[in-house]
Design a protein around this motif. Structure first.
Motif, PDB file in Angstrom:
ATOM      1  N   TRP A   1      -2.453   2.591  -4.834  1.00 23.78           N
ATOM      2  CA  TRP A   1      -2.013   1.219  -5.073  1.00 23.78           C
ATOM      3  C   TRP A   1      -0.511   1.055  -5.256  1.00 23.78           C
ATOM      4  O   TRP A   1      -0.031  -0.066  -5.405  1.00 23.78           O
ATOM      5  CB  TRP A   1      -2.687   0.664  -6.325  1.00 23.78           C
ATOM      6  CG  TRP A   1      -4.168   0.712  -6.328  1.00 23.78           C
ATOM      7  CD1 TRP A   1      -5.008   0.520  -5.265  1.00 23.78           C
ATOM      8  CD2 TRP A   1      -5.009   0.946  -7.452  1.00 23.78           C
ATOM      9  NE1 TRP A   1      -6.314   0.616  -5.672  1.00 23.78           N
ATOM     10  CE2 TRP A   1      -6.344   0.878  -7.011  1.00 23.78           C
ATOM     11  CE3 TRP A   1      -4.762   1.197  -8.792  1.00 23.78           C
ATOM     12  CZ2 TRP A   1      -7.424   1.051  -7.859  1.00 23.78           C
ATOM     13  CZ3 TRP A   1      -5.832   1.378  -9.640  1.00 23.78           C
ATOM     14  CH2 TRP A   1      -7.159   1.304  -9.169  1.00 23.78           C
ATOM     15  N   GLY A   2       0.238   2.125  -5.270  1.00 26.30           N
ATOM     16  CA  GLY A   2       1.674   2.045  -5.537  1.00 26.30           C
ATOM     17  C   GLY A   2       2.457   1.367  -4.424  1.00 26.30           C
ATOM     18  O   GLY A   2       1.962   1.192  -3.299  1.00 26.30           O
ATOM     19  N   ASN A   3       3.701   1.014  -4.729  1.00 26.82           N
ATOM     20  CA  ASN A   3       4.559   0.330  -3.762  1.00 26.82           C
ATOM     21  C   ASN A   3       4.897   1.174  -2.545  1.00 26.82           C
ATOM     22  O   ASN A   3       5.283   0.634  -1.504  1.00 26.82           O
ATOM     23  CB  ASN A   3       5.854  -0.133  -4.438  1.00 26.82           C
ATOM     24  CG  ASN A   3       5.584  -1.226  -5.444  1.00 26.82           C
ATOM     25  OD1 ASN A   3       4.645  -1.995  -5.302  1.00 26.82           O
ATOM     26  ND2 ASN A   3       6.408  -1.287  -6.471  1.00 26.82           N
ATOM     27  N   THR A   4       4.777   2.501  -2.658  1.00 25.52           N
ATOM     28  CA  THR A   4       5.032   3.375  -1.510  1.00 25.52           C
ATOM     29  C   THR A   4       3.769   4.085  -1.042  1.00 25.52           C
ATOM     30  O   THR A   4       3.841   5.066  -0.316  1.00 25.52           O
ATOM     31  CB  THR A   4       6.126   4.413  -1.845  1.00 25.52           C
ATOM     32  OG1 THR A   4       5.717   5.172  -2.983  1.00 25.52           O
ATOM     33  CG2 THR A   4       7.465   3.745  -2.109  1.00 25.52           C
ATOM     34  N   SER A   5       2.602   3.586  -1.464  1.00 25.18           N
ATOM     35  CA  SER A   5       1.326   4.165  -1.019  1.00 25.18           C
ATOM     36  C   SER A   5       1.140   3.916   0.474  1.00 25.18           C
ATOM     37  O   SER A   5       1.796   3.050   1.073  1.00 25.18           O
ATOM     38  CB  SER A   5       0.166   3.540  -1.791  1.00 25.18           C
ATOM     39  OG  SER A   5       0.048   2.156  -1.456  1.00 25.18           O
ATOM     40  N   LEU A   6       0.241   4.675   1.089  1.00 23.36           N
ATOM     41  CA  LEU A   6      -0.040   4.464   2.511  1.00 23.36           C
ATOM     42  C   LEU A   6      -0.536   3.045   2.766  1.00 23.36           C
ATOM     43  O   LEU A   6      -0.168   2.417   3.758  1.00 23.36           O
ATOM     44  CB  LEU A   6      -1.067   5.491   2.994  1.00 23.36           C
ATOM     45  CG  LEU A   6      -0.570   6.934   3.027  1.00 23.36           C
ATOM     46  CD1 LEU A   6      -1.733   7.889   3.273  1.00 23.36           C
ATOM     47  CD2 LEU A   6       0.491   7.106   4.086  1.00 23.36           C
ATOM     48  N   GLY A   7      -1.348   2.524   1.863  1.00 23.96           N
ATOM     49  CA  GLY A   7      -1.843   1.154   1.998  1.00 23.96           C
ATOM     50  C   GLY A   7      -0.722   0.134   1.947  1.00 23.96           C
ATOM     51  O   GLY A   7      -0.712  -0.836   2.715  1.00 23.96           O
ATOM     52  N   ALA A   8       0.242   0.341   1.058  1.00 21.27           N
ATOM     53  CA  ALA A   8       1.387  -0.567   0.964  1.00 21.27           C
ATOM     54  C   ALA A   8       2.214  -0.522   2.238  1.00 21.27           C
ATOM     55  O   ALA A   8       2.615  -1.565   2.774  1.00 21.27           O
ATOM     56  CB  ALA A   8       2.255  -0.206  -0.242  1.00 21.27           C
ATOM     57  N   LEU A   9       2.464   0.676   2.740  1.00 24.60           N
ATOM     58  CA  LEU A   9       3.266   0.820   3.952  1.00 24.60           C
ATOM     59  C   LEU A   9       2.575   0.197   5.158  1.00 24.60           C
ATOM     60  O   LEU A   9       3.218  -0.473   5.981  1.00 24.60           O
ATOM     61  CB  LEU A   9       3.573   2.299   4.210  1.00 24.60           C
ATOM     62  CG  LEU A   9       4.387   2.989   3.117  1.00 24.60           C
ATOM     63  CD1 LEU A   9       4.505   4.479   3.402  1.00 24.60           C
ATOM     64  CD2 LEU A   9       5.752   2.350   2.966  1.00 24.60           C
ATOM     65  N   MET A  10       1.266   0.376   5.267  1.00 27.39           N
ATOM     66  CA  MET A  10       0.521  -0.223   6.378  1.00 27.39           C
ATOM     67  C   MET A  10       0.483  -1.741   6.253  1.00 27.39           C
ATOM     68  O   MET A  10       0.556  -2.458   7.255  1.00 27.39           O
ATOM     69  CB  MET A  10      -0.894   0.347   6.449  1.00 27.39           C
ATOM     70  CG  MET A  10      -0.950   1.817   6.823  1.00 27.39           C
ATOM     71  SD  MET A  10      -0.136   2.225   8.389  1.00 27.39           S
ATOM     72  CE  MET A  10      -1.108   1.310   9.546  1.00 27.39           C
ATOM     73  N   SER A  11       0.396  -2.242   5.035  1.00 23.51           N
ATOM     74  CA  SER A  11       0.382  -3.696   4.822  1.00 23.51           C
ATOM     75  C   SER A  11       1.713  -4.332   5.202  1.00 23.51           C
ATOM     76  O   SER A  11       1.749  -5.450   5.712  1.00 23.51           O
ATOM     77  CB  SER A  11       0.056  -4.018   3.362  1.00 23.51           C
ATOM     78  OG  SER A  11      -1.265  -3.634   3.050  1.00 23.51           O
ATOM     79  N   VAL A  12       2.806  -3.627   4.964  1.00 27.61           N
ATOM     80  CA  VAL A  12       4.120  -4.125   5.349  1.00 27.61           C
ATOM     81  C   VAL A  12       4.260  -4.104   6.879  1.00 27.61           C
ATOM     82  O   VAL A  12       4.753  -5.050   7.485  1.00 27.61           O
ATOM     83  CB  VAL A  12       5.252  -3.302   4.683  1.00 27.61           C
ATOM     84  CG1 VAL A  12       6.601  -3.612   5.299  1.00 27.61           C
ATOM     85  CG2 VAL A  12       5.268  -3.562   3.191  1.00 27.61           C
ATOM     86  N   ALA A  13       3.784  -3.021   7.483  1.00 26.59           N
ATOM     87  CA  ALA A  13       3.895  -2.885   8.937  1.00 26.59           C
ATOM     88  C   ALA A  13       3.004  -3.885   9.672  1.00 26.59           C
ATOM     89  O   ALA A  13       3.369  -4.365  10.748  1.00 26.59           O
ATOM     90  CB  ALA A  13       3.531  -1.458   9.355  1.00 26.59           C
TER      91      ALA A  13
END
Length: 125
Positions: free
Chosen positions: A58-70
């Motif tokens: 759930w962190g700001n640099t988690s894989l989920g966060a990065l994919m959500s930004v992309a």
């Protein structure tokens, strides 16, 4: 250090990131106040070699966060925007199902060798 990436397809219209945490584990962790994982989930997460499970999921640099930004229009679970698959607990989830990871992540990850399984929707394949 290497990171195992196991890539698969799903019929769901979202990206599921398998961290060797069960659907129930994600739902329970998201339901807690503040959200937090059990010690068992922390111990067996496929990303335990990289840090705390909460940060990895759930962190700001988690894989989920990065994919959500992309891909801002893509539903990603787990991510900071969608902690769990249960739509009752995590508003915005389109389905209760979630794939935790499979044989590759189970047998090829440990406390020094991290890995993750991506269940990708059709438009990502």
């Amino acid at each position: 250090q290497a990171l195992l990436l196991s890539l698969h397809g799903t019929s769901h219209d979202r990206l599921e990131i398998g961290l060797e945490v069960s659907r129930r584990g994600l739902n329970s962790a998201a339901y807690r106040s503040p959200p937090s994982f059990s010690s068992k989930d922390e111990k067996y997460s496929s990303l335990r070699a990289l840090g705390s499970l909460s940060e990895m999921a759930w962190g700001n640099t988690s894989l989920g966060a990065l994919m959500s930004v992309a891909r801002p229009d893509l539903e990603v679970v787990p991510s900071p925007q969608l902690l769990c698959p249960n739509p009752t607990i995590c508003l915005g989830s389109s389905t209760t199902s979630y794939f935790r990871g499979g044989h590759n992540t189970k047998v090829n990850t440990d406390s020094t060798h991290p890995g993750v399984q991506f269940e990708m929707p059709k438009d990502m394949r």
